[in-house]
Design an enzyme around this catalytic site. Structure first.
Site, PDB file in Angstrom:
ATOM      1  N   CYS A 110      31.335  64.612 102.898  1.00 43.99           N
ATOM      2  CA  CYS A 110      30.703  64.083 104.103  1.00 43.99           C
ATOM      3  C   CYS A 110      29.609  63.053 103.819  1.00 43.99           C
ATOM      4  O   CYS A 110      29.224  62.301 104.712  1.00 43.99           O
ATOM      5  CB  CYS A 110      30.136  65.224 104.941  1.00 43.99           C
ATOM      6  SG  CYS A 110      31.379  66.442 105.433  1.00 43.99           S
ATOM      7  N   HIS A 241      25.001  62.691 110.014  1.00 43.51           N
ATOM      8  CA  HIS A 241      26.376  63.153 109.879  1.00 43.51           C
ATOM      9  C   HIS A 241      26.683  64.124 111.004  1.00 43.51           C
ATOM     10  O   HIS A 241      25.897  65.023 111.295  1.00 43.51           O
ATOM     11  CB  HIS A 241      26.554  63.832 108.513  1.00 43.51           C
ATOM     12  CG  HIS A 241      27.836  64.585 108.385  1.00 43.51           C
ATOM     13  ND1 HIS A 241      29.045  64.024 108.708  1.00 43.51           N
ATOM     14  CD2 HIS A 241      28.093  65.855 107.986  1.00 43.51           C
ATOM     15  CE1 HIS A 241      30.005  64.912 108.505  1.00 43.51           C
ATOM     16  NE2 HIS A 241      29.452  66.032 108.074  1.00 43.51           N
ATOM     17  N   ASN A 271      33.766  66.962 113.305  1.00 44.44           N
ATOM     18  CA  ASN A 271      33.303  66.527 111.991  1.00 44.44           C
ATOM     19  C   ASN A 271      34.399  65.700 111.334  1.00 44.44           C
ATOM     20  O   ASN A 271      35.431  66.236 110.927  1.00 44.44           O
ATOM     21  CB  ASN A 271      32.962  67.756 111.147  1.00 44.44           C
ATOM     22  CG  ASN A 271      32.422  67.399 109.763  1.00 44.44           C
ATOM     23  OD1 ASN A 271      32.498  66.262 109.325  1.00 44.44           O
ATOM     24  ND2 ASN A 271      31.889  68.389 109.070  1.00 44.44           N
TER      25      ASN A 271
END
EC number: 2.3.1.180
Length: 314
Positions: A110, A241, A271
């Site tokens: 990520c 994020h 996500n």
């Protein structure tokens, strides 16, 4: 001579998978997912590969700003490449009909987009590369166990890209990046040679990841603010994020950035790992949430554990 982000682009698949759809697949509920994650729906690729999505994001970022053949560097951040090799960056290069550029992938989960931006910025400054493309692209739907309700509710597919160029004004102001591999097993995807009976699926110990993610992102933001001589009040927009609304809220509160200065699209995309920040940045630009001269703080935390923060002036 500085380096600046001159344009952005993003792409998400057409298929929408809502929480109510997941209720029919695993033991969960829309209320449970929304309350604990902030996610309402996510996009799922139907035949589109990671490189397909990355290519579309790149073309949208280049549109009207540069021709593909003028790009000298392509860095793709992805944990879900089309293949072990050739790299996803090579496939993107072929699809946009560029020849001769330096191209490669970065795997930092990520945090990948921040890592890729850091590497591209460094190369541009040291090697006099005039134009570069940085991409975050993921197809997490292919590495999610759709019978595991703790992980399948979280992830989605998509891609985002930025075009970097040399500029008279300094656009990319500073970074803080790092990693601590001792936490690797808390968030991982086993693969070839792992001795795992069922490889290729995301495994995560959510509670442990949550606590470390908040602390690590807050510390990273503090360091990049110190390095750039800025304060939280100077930031026009925080783009974190997009992993979990509770993480986002906790980070923003602890660093002193009000909610109205925090960009969130987690509810619509889930996500998307390395793609989440560039998708959010592109949306923020298109929606007028940031304008020329604004300071944008981007921060991420991912498997590895890796982390990264960056401040840019658009």
């Amino acid at each position: 001579m500085g380096v600046s982000i001159v344009s952005t682009g993003s792409y998400v698949p057409d298929r929408v998978l809502k929480n109510t759809d997941l209720e029919k697949m695993v033991e969960t509920s829309d209320e449970w997912i929304t309350t604990r994650t902030g996610i309402k729906e996510r996009r799922i690729s139907e035949g589109e590969t990671t490189s397909d999505m990355a290519t579309e994001a790149v073309l949208r970022a280049l549109n009207g700003k540069s021709s593909p053949e003028d790009v000298e560097l392509i860095v793709v951040a992805t944990a879900t490449p089309d293949a072990f090799f050739p790299s996803t960056a090579c496939k993107v290069q072929s699809k946009i009909e560029n020849k001769g550029a330096v191209v490669f992938d970065i795997s930092a989960a990520c945090s990948g987009f921040i890592y890729a931006l850091y590497v591209a910025d460094s190369i541009m400054r040291s090697k006099n590369v005039k134009k570069a493309v940085v991409v975050g692209a993921e197809r997490f739907s292919k590495i999610v166990n759709w019978k595991d309700r703790t992980t399948c509710i979280l992830f989605g597919d998509g891609a985002g890209a930025v075009l970097l160029e040399h500029s008279d004004n300094e656009g990319v102001l500073g970074f803080d990046i790092g990693a601590d591999g001792s936490y690797g097993e808390l968030l991982a995807v086993p693969s070839v040679g792992s001795n795992e009976e069922y490889p290729f699926y995301v495994r995560m110990k959510g509670n442990e990841v949550f606590k470390i993610a908040v602390r690590t992102m807050v510390d990273s933001i503090g360091r990049v603010l110190e390095k750039t001589g800025l304060k939280a009040d100077d930031i026009s927009l925080l783009i974190p994020h997009q992993a979990n609304i509770r993480i986002i809220n906790a980070v923003a509160e602890r660093v002193g950035i009000p909610k109205e200065k925090v960009f969130v699209n987690l509810d619509r995309y889930g996500n998307t790992s390395a793609a989440s920040i560039p998708i959010a940045l592109d949306e923020a630009v298109r929606e007028g949430k940031v304008k020329s001269g604004d300071l944008v703080l981007m921060t991420a935390f991912g498997g590895g554990f890796t982390w990264g923060s960056c401040i840019v002036r658009l």
